[in-house]
Enzyme design. Structure first.
Site, PDB file in Angstrom:
ATOM      1  N   THR A  34       0.831  -1.212   0.000  1.00  0.00           N
ATOM      2  CA  THR A  34       0.000   0.000   0.000  1.00  0.00           C
ATOM      3  C   THR A  34       0.859   1.254   0.000  1.00  0.00           C
ATOM      4  O   THR A  34       0.395   2.314  -0.420  1.00  0.00           O
ATOM      5  CB  THR A  34      -0.920   0.048   1.239  1.00  0.00           C
ATOM      6  OG1 THR A  34      -0.108  -0.113   2.408  1.00  0.00           O
ATOM      7  CG2 THR A  34      -1.974  -1.043   1.205  1.00  0.00           C
ATOM      8  N   GLY A 122      17.499 -12.014   5.335  1.00  0.00           N
ATOM      9  CA  GLY A 122      16.577 -12.625   4.383  1.00  0.00           C
ATOM     10  C   GLY A 122      15.217 -12.956   4.972  1.00  0.00           C
ATOM     11  O   GLY A 122      14.450 -13.713   4.400  1.00  0.00           O
ATOM     12  N   ALA A 123      14.897 -12.391   6.122  1.00  0.00           N
ATOM     13  CA  ALA A 123      13.619 -12.717   6.766  1.00  0.00           C
ATOM     14  C   ALA A 123      12.564 -11.676   6.453  1.00  0.00           C
ATOM     15  O   ALA A 123      11.461 -11.732   6.968  1.00  0.00           O
ATOM     16  CB  ALA A 123      13.813 -12.832   8.274  1.00  0.00           C
ATOM     17  N   GLY A 124      12.907 -10.694   5.633  1.00  0.00           N
ATOM     18  CA  GLY A 124      11.937  -9.642   5.329  1.00  0.00           C
ATOM     19  C   GLY A 124      11.739  -8.711   6.513  1.00  0.00           C
ATOM     20  O   GLY A 124      10.679  -8.107   6.670  1.00  0.00           O
ATOM     21  N   SER A 126      13.753  -6.171   7.044  1.00  0.00           N
ATOM     22  CA  SER A 126      14.281  -4.893   6.589  1.00  0.00           C
ATOM     23  C   SER A 126      15.592  -4.465   7.222  1.00  0.00           C
ATOM     24  O   SER A 126      15.713  -3.385   7.805  1.00  0.00           O
ATOM     25  CB  SER A 126      13.234  -3.798   6.749  1.00  0.00           C
ATOM     26  OG  SER A 126      13.551  -2.795   5.835  1.00  0.00           O
ATOM     27  N   SER A 128      17.934  -3.613   5.447  1.00  0.00           N
ATOM     28  CA  SER A 128      18.444  -2.523   4.601  1.00  0.00           C
ATOM     29  C   SER A 128      18.024  -1.159   5.157  1.00  0.00           C
ATOM     30  O   SER A 128      18.851  -0.261   5.281  1.00  0.00           O
ATOM     31  CB  SER A 128      18.012  -2.699   3.149  1.00  0.00           C
ATOM     32  OG  SER A 128      16.624  -2.871   3.064  1.00  0.00           O
ATOM     33  N   ASP A 172       9.495   0.787   5.377  1.00  0.00           N
ATOM     34  CA  ASP A 172      10.617   0.228   6.142  1.00  0.00           C
ATOM     35  C   ASP A 172      11.371   1.319   6.899  1.00  0.00           C
ATOM     36  O   ASP A 172      11.620   1.208   8.100  1.00  0.00           O
ATOM     37  CB  ASP A 172      11.582  -0.513   5.209  1.00  0.00           C
ATOM     38  CG  ASP A 172      10.879  -1.560   4.365  1.00  0.00           C
ATOM     39  OD1 ASP A 172       9.736  -1.902   4.680  1.00  0.00           O
ATOM     40  OD2 ASP A 172      11.488  -2.025   3.386  1.00  0.00           O
TER      41      ASP A 172
END
Ligand code: GLA
Length: 381
Positions: A34, A122-124, A126, A128, A172
């Protein structure tokens, strides 16, 4: 973490850091894709994240090291060349350095920099955004600048969009910047405007990380972004937030099948976020859970960013009584599922779900009870 960071900094650079900052990872609570459509989203900062330590150098060299990679990346402060291969993690702090002047902020010249993370990769969750915000804080402190939290968040998103090259929304960085323990961050992405909603007592969040990642995940994210923009254009609006479920349904035969499904997911998801906010304020966790699961079903059928692994976890979790709802969290195409549970859900139930997953897919998912935490901040050295 702080002691480990200071020790690693000393071992790498032979001196003590001058500035330390920490920024949390996040879960996407509800509001899937969204954000870049101008809608609303609810997320939570978690009690794990990325820590960055920095000490200035007089010779103009920038040296980067991390506990996730071997070696030191040494660059001159003359240029900001994108790095490739094992050094590509440095693109996050480099992207922040490249973004600062865009916001009329000064850039530090030389420094030693060490990043340390306790976020599962790699777990989503964030990592980054967390490294972008922690980097932004140390670079700004090194140049004696104290911009607003909004600016810090915008700098992080700009770095991700323009240097790292992912057309992500504000979720994020916004949640990492505005997180608050025992609260969810609500972002109205037009603006954007940030607020917090208390997480009702007795609500628990768990993460099940599948460690799967679609080979084309970055390309698929950009493709979904493109389909949403195309749908908006066809509907005669700038962003899908300006459409409603009724106007999208009425355009079923005007829109091509894929943009229609993506648009329908987005406008209905925006409405679910509003309903979830109201249910949270009323302490109605059963309704919140129903909305979370409905969000997943919509990702599955309409946005088509789920996978067999994520669907399996959601199916098993929602069939486990102390679970109120479950959904994929983050971009999708692999990654993790989050579950909203009562305090009666514990290791026994989590292990039963993980064991069923292992039987089907031959690998054990990481199971992580999540504590909410505060947003990005400098830490006393
Ligand atoms: C990723 C992006 C966010 C958001 C989510 C999906 O996490 O970085 O901006 O678009 O996917 O909701």
């Amino acid at each position: 973490m702080k002691t480990a960071l200071v020790n690693a900094f000393r071992a790498t650079f032979g001196r003590a850091p001058e500035i330390i900052a920490r920024a949390p990872g996040r879960i996407e609570f509800i509001g899937n894709h969204t954000d870049y459509n101008g809608g609303t989203v609810l997320g939570a900062a978690i009690d794990r994240g990325v820590w960055v330590a920095l000490a200035k150098r007089a010779d103009g060299q920038r040296r980067f090291a991390s506990d996730q990679r071997e070696g030191v990346v040494a660059l001159s402060s003359d240029g900001l060349a994108r790095q490739a291969g094992a050094q590509s993690w440095v693109n996050y702090p480099l992207g922040v350095l490249a973004a600062l002047p865009v916001f009329s902020l000064r850039v530090p010249a030389g420094f030693d920099y060490f990043a340390m993370s306790d976020l599962p990769t790699g777990a989503g969750l964030s990592s980054s955004a967390a490294i972008e915000l922690a980097s932004g804080l140390v670079f700004l402190a090194a140049t004696h600048q104290t911009p607003s939290r909004e600016t810090l968040v915008n700098v992080g998103q700009y770095a991700e969009n323009h240097f790292v090259g992912v057309p992500c929304g504000i979720l994020d960085q916004g949640v990492s910047g505005f997180g608050r323990r025992d609260h969810l961050v609500q972002i109205d992405c037009r603006g954007p405007r940030f607020s917090t909603v208390p997480l009702p007592a007795g609500a628990h969040c768990w993460i099940f990380n599948t460690h799967t990642k679609h080979a084309l995940v970055d390309g698929l994210y950009a493709a979904r972004h493109g389909e949403c923009m195309l749908a908006a254009k066809t509907l005669g609006v700038v962003l899908l937030v300006e459409a409603t479920p009724a106007t999208v349904l009425a355009a079923e035969h005007t829109l091509a099948p894929a943009p229609f499904k993506r648009a329908r997911h987005v406008v209905e998801e925006i409405s679910r976020v509003e309903q979830a906010g109201a249910a949270l304020r009323a302490g109605d966790l059963a309704t919140v859970g129903t909305l979370l699961t409905a969000s997943h079903r919509s990702s599955q059928a309409l946005f088509e960013n789920s996978t067999a692994e994520l669907d399996f976890l959601v199916d098993h979790l929602v069939a486990t009584p102390p679970v109120w709802g479950a959904r994929l969290t983050g971009g999708g195409f692999g990654g993790a599922v989050m579950a909203l549970t009562s305090g009666d859900f514990g290791d026994t139930q989590a292990k039963a779900v993980a064991a069923a997953y292992e039987k089907k897919f031959g690998a054990w998912p990481d199971v992580l009870p999540v504590e909410t935490g505060d947003g990005a901040a400098l830490v006393a050295v």
